[in-house]
Write a protein that holds these residues in place. Structure first.
Motif, PDB file in Angstrom:
ATOM      1  N   SER A  84      36.138  24.783 -57.123  1.00 17.60           N
ATOM      2  CA  SER A  84      35.489  24.458 -56.019  1.00 17.60           C
ATOM      3  C   SER A  84      36.005  23.846 -54.819  1.00 17.60           C
ATOM      4  O   SER A  84      35.131  23.579 -53.851  1.00 17.60           O
ATOM      5  N   MET A  85      37.123  24.196 -54.509  1.00 17.22           N
ATOM      6  CA  MET A  85      37.905  23.486 -53.375  1.00 17.22           C
ATOM      7  C   MET A  85      37.874  24.914 -52.493  1.00 17.22           C
ATOM      8  O   MET A  85      39.032  25.269 -51.737  1.00 17.22           O
ATOM      9  N   VAL A  86      36.884  25.447 -52.189  1.00 15.92           N
ATOM     10  CA  VAL A  86      36.691  26.672 -51.646  1.00 15.92           C
ATOM     11  C   VAL A  86      37.228  26.599 -50.166  1.00 15.92           C
ATOM     12  O   VAL A  86      37.686  27.613 -49.726  1.00 15.92           O
ATOM     13  N   GLN A  87      37.194  25.285 -49.705  1.00 12.94           N
ATOM     14  CA  GLN A  87      37.588  25.384 -47.939  1.00 12.94           C
ATOM     15  C   GLN A  87      39.074  25.333 -47.801  1.00 12.94           C
ATOM     16  O   GLN A  87      39.510  25.748 -46.928  1.00 12.94           O
ATOM     17  N   HIS A  88      39.902  25.379 -48.998  1.00 15.72           N
ATOM     18  CA  HIS A  88      41.122  25.551 -48.785  1.00 15.72           C
ATOM     19  C   HIS A  88      41.667  26.810 -49.301  1.00 15.72           C
ATOM     20  O   HIS A  88      42.921  27.101 -49.574  1.00 15.72           O
ATOM     21  N   GLY A  89      40.725  27.321 -49.659  1.00 14.97           N
ATOM     22  CA  GLY A  89      41.117  28.958 -50.216  1.00 14.97           C
ATOM     23  C   GLY A  89      41.404  30.052 -49.084  1.00 14.97           C
ATOM     24  O   GLY A  89      40.864  29.849 -47.941  1.00 14.97           O
ATOM     25  N   SER A  90      41.900  31.125 -49.338  1.00 15.39           N
ATOM     26  CA  SER A  90      42.248  32.184 -48.468  1.00 15.39           C
ATOM     27  C   SER A  90      40.994  32.946 -47.895  1.00 15.39           C
ATOM     28  O   SER A  90      41.227  33.608 -46.916  1.00 15.39           O
ATOM     29  N   HIS A  91      40.013  32.669 -48.804  1.00 14.22           N
ATOM     30  CA  HIS A  91      38.746  33.578 -48.205  1.00 14.22           C
ATOM     31  C   HIS A  91      37.920  32.518 -47.567  1.00 14.22           C
ATOM     32  O   HIS A  91      36.558  32.778 -47.340  1.00 14.22           O
ATOM     33  N   THR A  94      35.910  30.956 -41.184  1.00 14.47           N
ATOM     34  CA  THR A  94      35.915  30.206 -40.090  1.00 14.47           C
ATOM     35  C   THR A  94      34.589  30.559 -39.372  1.00 14.47           C
ATOM     36  O   THR A  94      34.428  31.498 -38.562  1.00 14.47           O
ATOM     37  N   PRO A  95      33.584  29.550 -39.334  1.00 16.74           N
ATOM     38  CA  PRO A  95      32.318  29.867 -38.447  1.00 16.74           C
ATOM     39  C   PRO A  95      32.854  29.804 -36.905  1.00 16.74           C
ATOM     40  O   PRO A  95      33.617  29.035 -36.462  1.00 16.74           O
ATOM     41  N   PRO A  96      32.362  30.854 -36.220  1.00 15.24           N
ATOM     42  CA  PRO A  96      32.470  30.899 -34.959  1.00 15.24           C
ATOM     43  C   PRO A  96      32.219  29.508 -34.099  1.00 15.24           C
ATOM     44  O   PRO A  96      30.888  28.950 -34.505  1.00 15.24           O
ATOM     45  N   ARG A  97      32.515  29.475 -33.047  1.00 12.82           N
ATOM     46  CA  ARG A  97      32.132  28.276 -31.990  1.00 12.82           C
ATOM     47  C   ARG A  97      30.577  28.625 -31.845  1.00 12.82           C
ATOM     48  O   ARG A  97      30.347  29.642 -31.420  1.00 12.82           O
TER      49      ARG A  97
END
Ligand SMILES: [Zn+2]
Length: 430
Positions: A84-91, A94-97
């Motif tokens: 569940s810690m997806v925001q630390h994964g390689s996939h 990153t949303p564009p500005r």
């Protein structure tokens, strides 16, 4: 040692019907023994029915798949994941500005499902999730059970039981803080109530949080014993986060089933001896220690400590081997598909490739309490198998190359792999 409870096997339990024979296989059976070339593996109704030399003909009713001398091994088992810690994964996208922010709290389940699909494609047929944000991993497991997606069999602990500690502020909704023996028992019962397959406890602080000193132990002996005895009494296994030796000693003395990290154990051969004697499994998670030591995203103190931890963990790997402690592969990451990175790291740290492959298969099954169902290529076990174009004993890196993962079978069913196309003879059984 307890075996795992049934619910782990309820997740997506479809099985292939009928008999299939994989012929001309080079079979690595998961124990660490050398591979056997020119071998036939007969699968029947999702289980391994026979393993014999190609000179014996397969049963008449079996469809045959000549795997052309390829390497056949048990499916990989990642014994320490945080899906569940997806925001630390390689996939992590990153949303564009200017784009809508990525609302992980709402989308997490979708990312976990995506990881599970990728993991199965890479030959990972079982994952043990050792701590999640809320209930999302348990929910995705249920979704798999009812056919929403195909992924590895998934064992989950729900929330991590921890005494009141700084880590709970860093990982919101991942910890269930518990203090005192009654609360420890209650916290274990709560995880079981939520559908956990095992219970995880923080016996020490985590060195990914600067305020958590791994010494002294975070729990008292009474608290640790209450949690372990209640969990075992109900027939479930216990995994213990163990860094500092004081907490590690409490965990081993209380009879936990797996020691997670355990990097200082080389300093306490007596504890390694005790762990081996009681059949416990060490999950060294070397890759994560390397990541803390080598990645500038951490505080300088944690990175410095991390470098020491890497040295210690390498020494512990050698010492654990010497004491006959079972090892399991745990990548300690949200990237279940890249779990074989840990296998490669163990080999780089000096573990012979055959032993690393055993850790990634039979060792993982032992850690999870499911060695009588998966983890070896043995008659009677579920047919979770990977057919590989290459030799992971000579080059474990092939396990990270999708084009080399030729075919993945789960419960005897072809579920993924480079060759998954209509010419695979039994794909029509799905
Ligand atoms: Zn972890």
């Amino acid at each position: 040692m307890l075996t795992a409870r049934l619910p782990a096997f309820l997740a997506d339990h479809r099985r292939a019907d009928g008999a299939v024979a994989l012929t001309d296989a080079r079979v690595f059976d998961g124990t660490g023994s050398p591979p056997r070339p020119h071998t036939t593996v007969v699968l029947r109704d999702g289980r391994i029915a026979a393993v014999h030399n190609d000179s014996t003909a397969p049963p008449d009713d079996a469809r045959t798949l000549d795997v052309g001398g390829r390497f056949v091994m048990p499916g990989l088992i990642d014994a320490h994941a945080h899906l569940s810690m997806v925001q630390h994964g390689s996939h992590h996208p990153t949303p564009p500005r200017g784009a809508e922010p990525l609302a992980y709290d709402q989308l997490r389940g979708h990312f976990v499902a995506d990881t599970l699909r990728r993991a199965l494609r890479m030959g990972v047929t079982t994952i043990r999730d050792v701590g999640a944000y809320g209930d999302v991993v348990l929910q995705v497991r249920q979704a798999m059970r009812y056919g929403a997606l195909r992924g590895p069999r998934l064992l989950a602990c729900g929330r991590i039981v921890s005494p009141t500690a700084p880590g709970a502020r860093f990982f919101p909704h991942m910890y269930r803080e518990a203090d005192g023996v009654d609360d420890m028992r209650r916290s274990a019962r709560e995880q079981i109530r939520a559908g956990a397959d095992f219970v995880k406890i923080m016996s020490t602080g985590a060195r990914s949080v600067e305020l958590e000193d791994p010494n002294p132990a975070q729990v008292t002996q009474d608290e640790m014993h209450a949690l372990v005895s209640e969990t075992h009494r109900q027939g479930y296994r216990v995994a213990a986060h163990c860094e500092g030796l004081a907490g590690t000693e409490l965990a081993i003395a209380s009879g936990v089933d797996t020691v997670e990290h355990g990097m200082y154990l080389n300093q306490r051969p007596d504890l390694l001896g005790a762990l081996a004697a009681q059949g416990g499994v060490l999950v060294p998670t070397l890759s994560f220690l390397h990541r803390v030591a080598g990645d500038e995203v951490w505080t300088a103190e944690l990175t410095t400590q991390g470098r020491y931890n890497v040295e210690q963990a390498h020494a512990t790997l050698a010492a654990a081997r010497q004491h006959g402690v079972r090892l399991a592969m745990g990548f300690d990451s949200p990237d279940g598909d890249l779990a074989a990175t840990e296998l490669c790291t163990m080999v780089d740290a000096g573990l012979p490739a055959a032993e690393a492959l055993a850790a990634a298969t039979s060792g993982g099954a032992t850690a999870l309490g499911i060695a009588d169902e998966v983890g070896t290529v043995v008659e009677g076990l579920l047919a979770d198998l990977v057919v590989i174009d290459g030799d992971p004993l000579a080059d474990p890196g092939v396990l990270l190359r999708p084009e080399r993962i030729w075919l993945v079978l789960r419960n005897g069913e072809p579920t993924a792999g480079a060759v998954m196309d209509p010419q695979v003879p039994w794909s029509s059984t799905r």
